[in-house]
Design a protein around this motif. Structure first.
Motif, PDB file in Angstrom:
ATOM      1  N   MET A   1      43.828  41.699  62.786  1.00 49.75           N
ATOM      2  CA  MET A   1      42.956  42.721  63.383  1.00 49.75           C
ATOM      3  C   MET A   1      42.544  43.725  62.325  1.00 49.75           C
ATOM      4  O   MET A   1      43.354  44.157  61.502  1.00 49.75           O
ATOM      5  CB  MET A   1      43.681  43.446  64.524  1.00 49.75           C
ATOM      6  N   TRP A   2      41.268  44.105  62.330  1.00 46.42           N
ATOM      7  CA  TRP A   2      40.760  45.139  61.435  1.00 46.42           C
ATOM      8  C   TRP A   2      40.613  46.442  62.215  1.00 46.42           C
ATOM      9  O   TRP A   2      40.017  46.478  63.289  1.00 46.42           O
ATOM     10  CB  TRP A   2      39.411  44.736  60.851  1.00 46.42           C
ATOM     11  N   ARG A   3      41.138  47.504  61.638  1.00 44.04           N
ATOM     12  CA  ARG A   3      41.096  48.821  62.280  1.00 44.04           C
ATOM     13  C   ARG A   3      39.903  49.594  61.736  1.00 44.04           C
ATOM     14  O   ARG A   3      39.811  49.852  60.534  1.00 44.04           O
ATOM     15  CB  ARG A   3      42.405  49.565  62.004  1.00 44.04           C
ATOM     16  N   ILE A   4      39.014  49.984  62.639  1.00 41.95           N
ATOM     17  CA  ILE A   4      37.743  50.594  62.261  1.00 41.95           C
ATOM     18  C   ILE A   4      37.728  52.066  62.678  1.00 41.95           C
ATOM     19  O   ILE A   4      38.080  52.406  63.815  1.00 41.95           O
ATOM     20  CB  ILE A   4      36.554  49.867  62.931  1.00 41.95           C
ATOM     21  N   GLY A   5      37.312  52.942  61.764  1.00 39.14           N
ATOM     22  CA  GLY A   5      37.055  54.334  62.086  1.00 39.14           C
ATOM     23  C   GLY A   5      35.562  54.601  62.092  1.00 39.14           C
ATOM     24  O   GLY A   5      34.798  53.892  61.439  1.00 39.14           O
ATOM     25  N   VAL A   6      35.155  55.601  62.836  1.00 38.23           N
ATOM     26  CA  VAL A   6      33.735  55.967  62.924  1.00 38.23           C
ATOM     27  C   VAL A   6      33.610  57.453  62.618  1.00 38.23           C
ATOM     28  O   VAL A   6      34.352  58.267  63.167  1.00 38.23           O
ATOM     29  CB  VAL A   6      33.154  55.676  64.324  1.00 38.23           C
ATOM     30  N   VAL A   7      32.670  57.803  61.734  1.00 32.86           N
ATOM     31  CA  VAL A   7      32.351  59.206  61.466  1.00 32.86           C
ATOM     32  C   VAL A   7      30.875  59.410  61.766  1.00 32.86           C
ATOM     33  O   VAL A   7      30.005  58.869  61.079  1.00 32.86           O
ATOM     34  CB  VAL A   7      32.655  59.609  60.013  1.00 32.86           C
ATOM     35  N   ASP A   8      30.619  60.187  62.811  1.00 34.23           N
ATOM     36  CA  ASP A   8      29.242  60.444  63.255  1.00 34.23           C
ATOM     37  C   ASP A   8      29.285  61.695  64.111  1.00 34.23           C
ATOM     38  O   ASP A   8      30.165  61.827  64.973  1.00 34.23           O
ATOM     39  CB  ASP A   8      28.723  59.249  64.065  1.00 34.23           C
ATOM     40  N   ASP A   9      28.370  62.646  63.867  1.00 30.59           N
ATOM     41  CA  ASP A   9      28.404  63.865  64.673  1.00 30.59           C
ATOM     42  C   ASP A   9      27.873  63.636  66.083  1.00 30.59           C
ATOM     43  O   ASP A   9      27.959  64.521  66.929  1.00 30.59           O
ATOM     44  CB  ASP A   9      27.684  65.030  63.986  1.00 30.59           C
ATOM     45  N   GLN A  10      27.324  62.438  66.353  1.00 32.29           N
ATOM     46  CA  GLN A  10      27.005  62.016  67.718  1.00 32.29           C
ATOM     47  C   GLN A  10      27.965  60.881  68.096  1.00 32.29           C
ATOM     48  O   GLN A  10      27.565  59.826  68.566  1.00 32.29           O
ATOM     49  CB  GLN A  10      25.550  61.557  67.811  1.00 32.29           C
ATOM     50  N   ARG A  11      29.245  61.163  67.874  1.00 28.92           N
ATOM     51  CA  ARG A  11      30.220  60.087  67.940  1.00 28.92           C
ATOM     52  C   ARG A  11      30.327  59.449  69.312  1.00 28.92           C
ATOM     53  O   ARG A  11      30.569  58.241  69.403  1.00 28.92           O
ATOM     54  CB  ARG A  11      31.588  60.590  67.486  1.00 28.92           C
ATOM     55  N   ASP A  12      30.172  60.214  70.386  1.00 33.21           N
ATOM     56  CA  ASP A  12      30.317  59.624  71.714  1.00 33.21           C
ATOM     57  C   ASP A  12      29.289  58.519  71.927  1.00 33.21           C
ATOM     58  O   ASP A  12      29.622  57.417  72.389  1.00 33.21           O
ATOM     59  CB  ASP A  12      30.166  60.695  72.801  1.00 33.21           C
TER      60      ASP A  12
ATOM     61  N   ALA B   1      33.821  63.665  63.904  1.00 35.83           N
ATOM     62  CA  ALA B   1      32.487  64.182  63.602  1.00 35.83           C
ATOM     63  C   ALA B   1      32.277  64.398  62.118  1.00 35.83           C
ATOM     64  O   ALA B   1      31.133  64.477  61.657  1.00 35.83           O
ATOM     65  CB  ALA B   1      32.246  65.495  64.354  1.00 35.83           C
ATOM     66  N   THR B   2      33.376  64.516  61.353  1.00 41.17           N
ATOM     67  CA  THR B   2      33.289  64.727  59.913  1.00 41.17           C
ATOM     68  C   THR B   2      34.375  63.919  59.219  1.00 41.17           C
ATOM     69  O   THR B   2      35.370  63.517  59.837  1.00 41.17           O
ATOM     70  CB  THR B   2      33.471  66.210  59.546  1.00 41.17           C
ATOM     71  N   VAL B   3      34.194  63.705  57.924  1.00 40.58           N
ATOM     72  CA  VAL B   3      35.209  62.987  57.149  1.00 40.58           C
ATOM     73  C   VAL B   3      36.510  63.783  57.056  1.00 40.58           C
ATOM     74  O   VAL B   3      37.594  63.213  57.254  1.00 40.58           O
ATOM     75  CB  VAL B   3      34.662  62.624  55.754  1.00 40.58           C
ATOM     76  N   PRO B   4      36.480  65.111  56.751  1.00 44.97           N
ATOM     77  CA  PRO B   4      37.750  65.848  56.731  1.00 44.97           C
ATOM     78  C   PRO B   4      38.517  65.751  58.053  1.00 44.97           C
ATOM     79  O   PRO B   4      39.746  65.632  58.060  1.00 44.97           O
ATOM     80  CB  PRO B   4      37.317  67.290  56.442  1.00 44.97           C
ATOM     81  N   GLU B   5      37.795  65.795  59.171  1.00 48.47           N
ATOM     82  CA  GLU B   5      38.458  65.671  60.475  1.00 48.47           C
ATOM     83  C   GLU B   5      39.132  64.315  60.599  1.00 48.47           C
ATOM     84  O   GLU B   5      40.276  64.212  61.053  1.00 48.47           O
ATOM     85  CB  GLU B   5      37.450  65.865  61.598  1.00 48.47           C
ATOM     86  N   LEU B   6      38.437  63.278  60.192  1.00 49.28           N
ATOM     87  CA  LEU B   6      39.013  61.935  60.265  1.00 49.28           C
ATOM     88  C   LEU B   6      40.272  61.838  59.416  1.00 49.28           C
ATOM     89  O   LEU B   6      41.291  61.284  59.854  1.00 49.28           O
ATOM     90  CB  LEU B   6      37.987  60.902  59.800  1.00 49.28           C
TER      91      LEU B   6
END
Length: 217
Positions: free
Chosen positions: A1-12, A35-40
């Protein structure tokens, strides 16, 4: 399984769309979104890939975002409307594995995510066109030199750049000399200020509105 993260300020909206695309592919799982890379990065979740939007609400630079993720060992796939070629080139120079457009068919997006998570480069015809259009006006500048060039191209004086970046004026002068020397290595000698400004924009080193000089940063 590959674990995917998403960074987007319209993340929903973006995460909802990507989850629907990936639903038939359980080996590709969105495990976290921000919403941001630092947050992630504060979430401290092990990831195999981050799907990254180029234009984020925090005004961050694509080069810095890709570099920050790479420093944590996380590769990046750009997920964008594709309308910002300067930013795409900037992110590609920082080491992004490729790009998928938000208008691409779902299966094309899935294949791009799978390939990037598997360590492959994802050079679609759209990305190849953007990269081929780069007029070789893009030396490999460090993040510090990129910021100096961006400020200089935005019209700041050497003294103002020194104040904004908390540097000595002679240091800024030296940095500008190093920038010009790197352009000279590409065959672009004795660039005037206006020519250097144009080169900075063509190469993707400065692009408003994402570039917001902040005093003391």
């Amino acid at each position: 399984m590959w674990r995917i993260g998403v960074v987007d300020d319209q993340r929903d909206f973006t995460v909802s769309a990507l989850r629907s695309y990936l639903a038939p592919h359980p080996e590709l799982e969105i495990t976290v979104a921000a919403a941001t890379v630092p947050e992630l990065l504060t979430l401290d979740v092990a990831l195999d890939l981050v799907v990254l939007d180029l234009l984020l609400g925090d005004g961050s630079a694509p080069f810095d975002n890709v570099t920050a993720l790479d420093a944590r060992g996380i590769p990046t796939l750009l997920f964008t409307s594709g309308e910002e070629p300067e930013l795409v080139r900037m992110a590609a120079r920082a080491g992004a594995r490729g790009m998928a457009k938000k208008s691409d068919p779902p299966q094309a997006v899935v294949e791009a995510i799978r390939a990037a998570a598997n360590g492959e480069s994802v050079v679609s015809p759209d990305l190849a066109t953007v990269l081929d259009a780069d007029p070789a006006f893009a030396p490999n500048l460090s993040p510090q030199l990129q910021r100096v060039l961006a400020l200089y191209a935005a019209g700041e004086s050497e003294r103002d750049i020194a104040e904004l970046m908390e540097l000595k004026p002679n240091t800024v002068k030296g940095y500008l000399g190093r920038i010009r020397a790197q352009y000279a290595e590409l065959g672009h000698d004795d660039l005037s200020r206006s020519e250097l400004k144009r080169a900075a924009r063509l190469g993707g080193f400065v692009r408003r509105p994402w570039f917001q000089p902040r005093r003391g940063s």
